[in-house]
Design a protein around this motif. Structure first.
Motif, mmCIF file in Angstrom:
data_model
loop_
_atom_site.group_PDB
_atom_site.id
_atom_site.type_symbol
_atom_site.label_atom_id
_atom_site.label_comp_id
_atom_site.label_asym_id
_atom_site.label_seq_id
_atom_site.Cartn_x
_atom_site.Cartn_y
_atom_site.Cartn_z
ATOM 1 N N GLY A 110 0.804 -1.209 0.000
ATOM 2 C CA GLY A 110 0.000 0.000 0.000
ATOM 3 C C GLY A 110 0.838 1.260 0.000
ATOM 4 O O GLY A 110 2.062 1.238 -0.129
ATOM 5 N N GLY A 111 0.154 2.392 0.150
ATOM 6 C CA GLY A 111 0.815 3.691 0.128
ATOM 7 C C GLY A 111 -0.205 4.780 -0.140
ATOM 8 O O GLY A 111 -1.399 4.605 0.093
ATOM 9 N N GLY A 112 0.260 5.905 -0.671
ATOM 10 C CA GLY A 112 -0.617 7.019 -0.980
ATOM 11 C C GLY A 112 -1.102 6.976 -2.412
ATOM 12 O O GLY A 112 -0.486 6.357 -3.284
ATOM 13 N N SER A 115 0.993 -4.683 -4.861
ATOM 14 C CA SER A 115 0.556 -5.190 -3.568
ATOM 15 C C SER A 115 -0.972 -5.113 -3.491
ATOM 16 O O SER A 115 -1.625 -4.423 -4.265
ATOM 17 C CB SER A 115 1.193 -4.384 -2.435
ATOM 18 N N ARG A 116 -1.531 -5.827 -2.534
ATOM 19 C CA ARG A 116 -3.000 -5.932 -2.455
ATOM 20 C C ARG A 116 -3.678 -4.594 -2.223
ATOM 21 O O ARG A 116 -4.739 -4.309 -2.808
ATOM 22 C CB ARG A 116 -3.383 -6.901 -1.336
ATOM 23 N N VAL A 167 -7.570 -1.691 -3.482
ATOM 24 C CA VAL A 167 -8.136 -0.512 -2.810
ATOM 25 C C VAL A 167 -7.872 0.764 -3.610
ATOM 26 O O VAL A 167 -8.800 1.382 -4.135
ATOM 27 C CB VAL A 167 -7.562 -0.388 -1.379
ATOM 28 N N LEU A 168 -6.620 1.176 -3.709
ATOM 29 C CA LEU A 168 -6.317 2.468 -4.323
ATOM 30 C C LEU A 168 -6.638 2.496 -5.811
ATOM 31 O O LEU A 168 -7.070 3.532 -6.342
ATOM 32 C CB LEU A 168 -4.847 2.812 -4.089
ATOM 33 N N ALA A 215 -3.851 4.008 1.775
ATOM 34 C CA ALA A 215 -4.117 2.678 2.344
ATOM 35 C C ALA A 215 -2.770 1.995 2.490
ATOM 36 O O ALA A 215 -2.161 1.602 1.498
ATOM 37 C CB ALA A 215 -5.054 1.870 1.444
ATOM 38 N N THR A 216 -2.289 1.884 3.704
ATOM 39 C CA THR A 216 -0.943 1.388 3.949
ATOM 40 C C THR A 216 -0.957 0.393 5.095
ATOM 41 O O THR A 216 -1.607 0.622 6.119
ATOM 42 C CB THR A 216 0.025 2.539 4.303
ATOM 43 N N SER A 217 -0.219 -0.704 4.928
ATOM 44 C CA SER A 217 -0.091 -1.721 5.970
ATOM 45 C C SER A 217 1.176 -1.464 6.781
ATOM 46 O O SER A 217 2.221 -1.115 6.239
ATOM 47 C CB SER A 217 -0.038 -3.107 5.329
ATOM 48 N N TYR A 218 1.069 -1.650 8.102
ATOM 49 C CA TYR A 218 2.209 -1.504 9.010
ATOM 50 C C TYR A 218 2.284 -2.713 9.921
ATOM 51 O O TYR A 218 1.247 -3.283 10.299
ATOM 52 C CB TYR A 218 2.074 -0.245 9.887
ATOM 53 N N HIS A 219 3.505 -3.100 10.276
ATOM 54 C CA HIS A 219 3.682 -4.191 11.233
ATOM 55 C C HIS A 219 4.644 -3.739 12.321
ATOM 56 O O HIS A 219 5.816 -3.485 12.058
ATOM 57 C CB HIS A 219 4.223 -5.452 10.543
#
Length: 394
Positions: free
Chosen positions: A215-217, A230-231, A236-237, A246-250
């Motif tokens: 994800g990202g901007g 990426s998904r 989404v975007l 929409a960005t994923s973080y861990h």
């Protein structure tokens, strides 16, 4: 050409560390002796220095609340919601009311309790091990620190307790523009679920899953390595033009972990945005395509290896790994672990994660934000849809 060395004294408290670049031929011994006196943090703490530091902290807190990028504040909020009033859920940023309480005694008490030998690692890159050990023995052993030699009190060694929950902050986001061009008013949502610690075997599958979500901007310029397949980009975007991010973080710690997705959109479309995110969480526990998995593993491996081309990053990697795990995994060992991740591993860790309670952070105009119970219901369903609501009047 002079040989350079990086020497770092790491302390295991909120990932705070001090870094110094010095010349090996003349300055390493001076640096270790300098550090051993405690000058690098305490320096007699004159009243005017403490006051200047208070002003700097106050400015940073004000800047945090005014900056257009809400990610640091949302990260603080999602931890507060996920670990209510314990360990990593406590405030990382200094509360405004505590700034005036910072003085020399408080700083010395902190250093005395947390800057103890069992919580420190001396790491070096580009220097012979025996030479570094000899210098450490000469300049660090038997030295009286500036904060005294009083025995440290028992520090808090609590284990993180995941609670789940929601943290909301209503705020007018229509005037965050730093220039004449207005920034669209956005509502920011972050939804997270408990993952695992970096000491567990599932840490690598979670890292691959996070890379697969990506994800990202919406204004990313793309290009190699940006994760455009990426998904969160594809599902989404690319499909919802009104989504700005929409960005994923861990986030992974010694005793827990948190995988979350940050999304932002117009306040009028908050409900639809939340449902899109819950659907993506549900899809994590479904079928994993072999091509997207290989792409995620390749991207994770390439990021790891490219980062380790930098000597400061190698240096920090050595210190952090030894401090946290008492050992260091070499790059080829990590690459092997990444290559061994299978689709069933990703599905297994995602399915386990989805059985937990969600953590939710929301910032901005929250008029149309679904209730926490509805978000929890959506994450427990098969399709991730929010329960339908009906209004007699709008």
């Amino acid at each position: 050409m002079k040989q350079n060395i990086l020497v770092e004294l790491l302390t295991f408290w909120k990932n705070w560390h001090f870094r110094l670049l010095l010349d090996l031929t003349a300055k390493m011994k001076f640096c270790l002796h300098w550090k051993s006196t405690g000058v690098f943090v305490t320096a007699r703490h004159q009243d005017e220095e403490v006051e200047m530091t208070r002003m700097a902290v106050q400015f940073e807190l004000e800047d945090l609340n005014l900056r257009p990028d809400p990610e640091p504040l949302l990260t603080e909020m999602i931890h507060e919601a996920a670990y209510r009033e314990n360990t990593v859920g406590l405030h990382r940023f200094c509360p405004t009311e505590n700034i005036a309480k910072i003085n020399r005694e408080v700083l010395h008490s902190y250093l005395r309790n947390y800057y103890t030998p069992d919580r420190m690692v001396l790491a070096g890159v580009g220097v012979e091990h025996e030479h570094l050990v000899d210098c450490a023995r000469k300049y660090l052993l038997g030295v009286q620190p500036a904060w005294g030699s009083a025995e440290a009190v028992d520090v808090d060694r609590s284990v993180a307790q995941y609670t789940g929950g929601i943290a909301k902050l209503e705020r007018d986001m229509s005037n965050v523009s730093l220039g004449p061009t207005p920034i669209p008013e956005l509502t920011h949502i972050m939804v997270g679920l408990e993952s695992c610690s970096f000491l567990e075997e599932d840490f690598i599958p979670f890292a691959v899953l996070n890379m697969m979500m990506g994800g990202g901007g919406s204004f990313s310029a793309g290009g190699p390595g940006k994760g455009m397949f990426s998904r969160l980009y594809l599902n989404v975007l690319n499909r919802h033009h009104w989504m700005y991010n929409a960005t994923s973080y861990h986030h992974s710690y010694e005793d827990t972990g948190l995988l979350c997705i940050h999304a932002s959109a117009d306040p009028r479309q908050v409900r639809e945005m939340v449902e899109i995110i819950t659907k993506e969480f549900i899809l994590m526990g479904g079928t994993v395509d072999a091509v997207e998995l290989e792409r995620a593993k390749t991207q994770l491996t390439s990021m790891l290896m490219m980062n380790l081309e930098s000597r400061p990053v190698i240096f920090e990697d050595v210190g952090r790994q030894v401090l946290a795990t008492r050992s260091r995994k070499l790059p080829h060992e990590l690459c092997t672990l990444i290559r061994n991740v299978k689709p069933e591993d990703v599905k297994r860790v995602a399915s386990k994660m989805l059985r937990g309670k969600p953590a939710v952070a929301a910032l901005g105009d929250l008029t149309d934000l679904p209730t926490y119970e509805h978000i929890q219901t959506a994450l427990s369903s098969k399709d991730g849809r929010l329960p339908r609501t009906y209004r007699l009047f709008r």
